[in-house]
Design a protein around this motif. Structure first.
Motif, PDB file in Angstrom:
ATOM      1  N   VAL A  18       0.976  -1.226  -0.072  1.00  0.00           N
ATOM      2  CA  VAL A  18      -0.053  -0.024   0.029  1.00  0.00           C
ATOM      3  C   VAL A  18       0.808   1.217  -0.190  1.00  0.00           C
ATOM      4  CG1 VAL A  18      -1.669   1.282   1.279  1.00  0.00           C
ATOM      5  CG2 VAL A  18      -1.623  -1.373   1.159  1.00  0.00           C
ATOM      6  N   MET A  19       0.619   2.112  -0.847  1.00  0.00           N
ATOM      7  CA  MET A  19       1.438   3.170  -1.170  1.00  0.00           C
ATOM      8  C   MET A  19       0.533   4.553  -1.413  1.00  0.00           C
ATOM      9  SD  MET A  19       3.071   1.931  -4.479  1.00  0.00           S
ATOM     10  CE  MET A  19       2.414   0.405  -4.202  1.00  0.00           C
ATOM     11  N   GLY A  20       1.110   5.808  -1.336  1.00  0.00           N
ATOM     12  CA  GLY A  20       0.569   7.068  -1.739  1.00  0.00           C
ATOM     13  C   GLY A  20       0.985   7.188  -3.163  1.00  0.00           C
ATOM     14  N   TYR A  21       0.294   8.102  -3.980  1.00  0.00           N
ATOM     15  CA  TYR A  21       0.408   8.339  -5.251  1.00  0.00           C
ATOM     16  C   TYR A  21       1.920   8.751  -5.709  1.00  0.00           C
ATOM     17  CZ  TYR A  21      -0.222  10.404 -10.035  1.00  0.00           C
ATOM     18  OH  TYR A  21       0.052  10.481 -11.255  1.00  0.00           O
ATOM     19  N   ARG A  22       2.582   9.678  -4.652  1.00  0.00           N
ATOM     20  CA  ARG A  22       4.046  10.059  -4.969  1.00  0.00           C
ATOM     21  C   ARG A  22       4.841   8.916  -5.005  1.00  0.00           C
ATOM     22  NH1 ARG A  22       6.082  15.185  -1.900  1.00  0.00           N
ATOM     23  NH2 ARG A  22       7.832  14.497  -2.831  1.00  0.00           N
ATOM     24  N   THR A  23       4.857   8.203  -3.806  1.00  0.00           N
ATOM     25  CA  THR A  23       5.506   6.656  -3.798  1.00  0.00           C
ATOM     26  C   THR A  23       5.563   5.952  -4.978  1.00  0.00           C
ATOM     27  OG1 THR A  23       5.294   6.951  -1.373  1.00  0.00           O
ATOM     28  CG2 THR A  23       5.959   4.833  -2.427  1.00  0.00           C
ATOM     29  N   PHE A  24       4.053   5.787  -5.529  1.00  0.00           N
ATOM     30  CA  PHE A  24       3.828   5.001  -6.645  1.00  0.00           C
ATOM     31  C   PHE A  24       4.576   5.578  -7.978  1.00  0.00           C
ATOM     32  CE2 PHE A  24       1.522   3.965 -10.597  1.00  0.00           C
ATOM     33  CZ  PHE A  24       1.485   2.670 -10.507  1.00  0.00           C
ATOM     34  N   VAL A  34      -3.172   1.773  -4.130  1.00  0.00           N
ATOM     35  CA  VAL A  34      -2.407   3.283  -4.217  1.00  0.00           C
ATOM     36  C   VAL A  34      -3.602   4.248  -3.704  1.00  0.00           C
ATOM     37  CG1 VAL A  34      -1.731   5.159  -5.429  1.00  0.00           C
ATOM     38  CG2 VAL A  34      -1.077   2.956  -6.186  1.00  0.00           C
ATOM     39  N   LEU A  35      -3.154   4.850  -2.541  1.00  0.00           N
ATOM     40  CA  LEU A  35      -4.036   6.003  -2.081  1.00  0.00           C
ATOM     41  C   LEU A  35      -3.939   7.142  -2.729  1.00  0.00           C
ATOM     42  CD1 LEU A  35      -5.994   6.774   0.422  1.00  0.00           C
ATOM     43  CD2 LEU A  35      -3.744   7.358   1.632  1.00  0.00           C
ATOM     44  N   THR A  36      -4.983   7.564  -3.319  1.00  0.00           N
ATOM     45  CA  THR A  36      -5.109   8.838  -4.396  1.00  0.00           C
ATOM     46  C   THR A  36      -6.523   9.230  -4.399  1.00  0.00           C
ATOM     47  OG1 THR A  36      -4.313  10.075  -6.049  1.00  0.00           O
ATOM     48  CG2 THR A  36      -4.734   7.621  -6.442  1.00  0.00           C
ATOM     49  N   HIS A  37      -6.723  10.622  -4.920  1.00  0.00           N
ATOM     50  CA  HIS A  37      -7.895  11.083  -5.553  1.00  0.00           C
ATOM     51  C   HIS A  37      -7.822  11.149  -6.859  1.00  0.00           C
ATOM     52  CE1 HIS A  37      -9.975  11.760  -1.761  1.00  0.00           C
ATOM     53  NE2 HIS A  37      -8.932  12.159  -1.062  1.00  0.00           N
ATOM     54  N   GLN A  38      -6.589  10.880  -7.490  1.00  0.00           N
ATOM     55  CA  GLN A  38      -6.383  11.116  -8.831  1.00  0.00           C
ATOM     56  C   GLN A  38      -6.499   9.633  -9.716  1.00  0.00           C
ATOM     57  OE1 GLN A  38      -2.737  13.415  -9.728  1.00  0.00           O
ATOM     58  NE2 GLN A  38      -2.654  13.912  -7.486  1.00  0.00           N
ATOM     59  N   THR A  39      -7.646   9.279  -9.480  1.00  0.00           N
ATOM     60  CA  THR A  39      -7.699   7.887 -10.123  1.00  0.00           C
ATOM     61  C   THR A  39      -7.498   8.073 -11.537  1.00  0.00           C
ATOM     62  OG1 THR A  39     -10.136   8.399 -10.055  1.00  0.00           O
ATOM     63  CG2 THR A  39      -9.612   7.260  -8.282  1.00  0.00           C
ATOM     64  N   LEU A  57      -4.791  -1.146  -7.462  1.00  0.00           N
ATOM     65  CA  LEU A  57      -6.252  -0.918  -7.106  1.00  0.00           C
ATOM     66  C   LEU A  57      -6.045   0.293  -6.379  1.00  0.00           C
ATOM     67  CD1 LEU A  57      -6.470  -4.263  -5.272  1.00  0.00           C
ATOM     68  CD2 LEU A  57      -7.718  -3.397  -7.519  1.00  0.00           C
ATOM     69  N   VAL A  58      -7.035   1.223  -6.422  1.00  0.00           N
ATOM     70  CA  VAL A  58      -7.077   2.756  -6.055  1.00  0.00           C
ATOM     71  C   VAL A  58      -8.102   2.878  -4.761  1.00  0.00           C
ATOM     72  CG1 VAL A  58      -7.549   5.012  -6.542  1.00  0.00           C
ATOM     73  CG2 VAL A  58      -6.479   3.232  -8.298  1.00  0.00           C
ATOM     74  N   ALA A  59      -7.387   3.391  -3.791  1.00  0.00           N
ATOM     75  CA  ALA A  59      -8.320   3.767  -2.503  1.00  0.00           C
ATOM     76  C   ALA A  59      -8.305   5.140  -2.526  1.00  0.00           C
ATOM     77  CB  ALA A  59      -7.772   2.837  -1.319  1.00  0.00           C
ATOM     78  N   GLN A  60      -9.385   5.869  -1.948  1.00  0.00           N
ATOM     79  CA  GLN A  60      -9.407   7.201  -1.820  1.00  0.00           C
ATOM     80  C   GLN A  60      -9.462   7.553  -0.212  1.00  0.00           C
ATOM     81  OE1 GLN A  60     -12.404   9.279  -4.092  1.00  0.00           O
ATOM     82  NE2 GLN A  60     -11.985   8.289  -5.948  1.00  0.00           N
ATOM     83  N   ASN A  61      -9.532   6.402   0.456  1.00  0.00           N
ATOM     84  CA  ASN A  61      -9.398   6.835   2.020  1.00  0.00           C
ATOM     85  C   ASN A  61      -8.989   5.546   2.969  1.00  0.00           C
ATOM     86  OD1 ASN A  61     -11.894   5.373   2.310  1.00  0.00           O
ATOM     87  ND2 ASN A  61     -12.930   7.105   1.575  1.00  0.00           N
ATOM     88  N   LYS A  62      -8.840   5.700   4.115  1.00  0.00           N
ATOM     89  CA  LYS A  62      -8.460   4.394   4.830  1.00  0.00           C
ATOM     90  C   LYS A  62      -9.436   3.476   5.026  1.00  0.00           C
ATOM     91  CE  LYS A  62      -6.753   2.999   9.567  1.00  0.00           C
ATOM     92  NZ  LYS A  62      -6.177   3.571  10.851  1.00  0.00           N
ATOM     93  N   ALA A  63     -10.539   3.790   4.985  1.00  0.00           N
ATOM     94  CA  ALA A  63     -11.829   2.616   5.098  1.00  0.00           C
ATOM     95  C   ALA A  63     -11.646   1.739   3.807  1.00  0.00           C
ATOM     96  CB  ALA A  63     -13.261   3.409   4.979  1.00  0.00           C
ATOM     97  N   GLU A  64     -11.443   2.408   2.539  1.00  0.00           N
ATOM     98  CA  GLU A  64     -11.361   1.795   1.420  1.00  0.00           C
ATOM     99  C   GLU A  64     -10.136   0.816   1.203  1.00  0.00           C
ATOM    100  OE1 GLU A  64     -11.747   3.951  -2.180  1.00  0.00           O
ATOM    101  OE2 GLU A  64     -13.412   4.970  -1.317  1.00  0.00           O
ATOM    102  N   ILE A  65      -9.064   1.299   1.861  1.00  0.00           N
ATOM    103  CA  ILE A  65      -7.921   0.550   1.962  1.00  0.00           C
ATOM    104  C   ILE A  65      -8.320  -0.727   2.919  1.00  0.00           C
ATOM    105  CG2 ILE A  65      -5.453   0.207   3.038  1.00  0.00           C
ATOM    106  CD1 ILE A  65      -5.164   3.291   2.046  1.00  0.00           C
ATOM    107  N   GLU A  66      -8.562  -0.379   4.028  1.00  0.00           N
ATOM    108  CA  GLU A  66      -9.227  -1.678   4.910  1.00  0.00           C
ATOM    109  C   GLU A  66     -10.121  -2.659   4.400  1.00  0.00           C
ATOM    110  OE1 GLU A  66      -8.106  -2.454   7.928  1.00  0.00           O
ATOM    111  OE2 GLU A  66      -7.173  -0.655   8.517  1.00  0.00           O
TER     112      GLU A  66
END
Length: 177
Positions: A41-47, A62-67, A76-85
């Motif tokens: 699991v990573m943020g957009y900049r890390t990806f 990847v955690l981002t709003h820039q899907t 797989l894209v998640a926009q918040n912690k709940a989606e990652i979970e």
């Protein structure tokens, strides 16, 4: 198992302009060996720092709003912690790669820390979040080999959380109820 994995210098520096401030192939080999066939699991900049996109033989989240920028990237894209979970709910091994906000987000639940400590100081702009190592015990330590390709002294450390409070399993129960 929920774990953090990162490399840092003597001042806890982890990045420079979205990239690693050092070249240490043995750390990249360790990262690959440790995370193969797991979820990362990573943020957009890390990806974006990965030269070839999604890391193979891993479930990349990847955690981002820039899907729209990640379409066709095999992630797989998640926009918040709940989606990652939700995306990691059935995964046995999950590694948080960074950045800082993801480390902060999952610090209460993390059970393991995989850190490469580099005995050198670099210039950069991103530091690891503060971690209370008194809540963890060192379970593995291995010195890295210094050679022509790996010119900085380094060691690989693995810590396990001492208490079971806020473990991933308990946290997942909260999200599933």
């Amino acid at each position: 198992m929920l774990a953090f994995i990162w490399a840092e210098d003597q001042n806890h520096l982890i990045g420079q302009n979205g990239h690693l401030p050092w070249h240490l192939p043995s750390d990249l080999h360790y990262l690959k060996k440790t995370t193969l066939n797991t979820t990362i699991v990573m943020g957009y900049r890390t990806f974006r720092s990965f030269p070839n996109g999604a890391l193979p033989q891993r479930k990349n989240i990847v955690l981002t709003h820039q899907t729209e920028k990640l379409q066709g990237q095999n992630v797989l894209v998640a926009q918040n912690k709940a989606e990652i979970e939700r995306l990691i709910a059935n995964d046995q091994q999950v590694f948080i790669f960074g950045g800082r906000s993801l480390f902060e987000m999952f610090l209460p639940e993390v059970g393991y820390l995989y850190v490469t400590k580099i005995a050198h100081t670099f210039v950069g702009d991103t530091w690891m979040i503060p971690i209370d190592y008194q809540q963890f015990t060192l379970i593995d330590q291995k010195k890295g080999i210094v050679d022509d390709n790996n010119t900085f002294k380094h060691e690989f450390l693995v810590y396990r959380r001492l208490t079971n409070t806020n473990t991933r399993k308990e946290t997942l129960k909260l999200f599933q109820s």
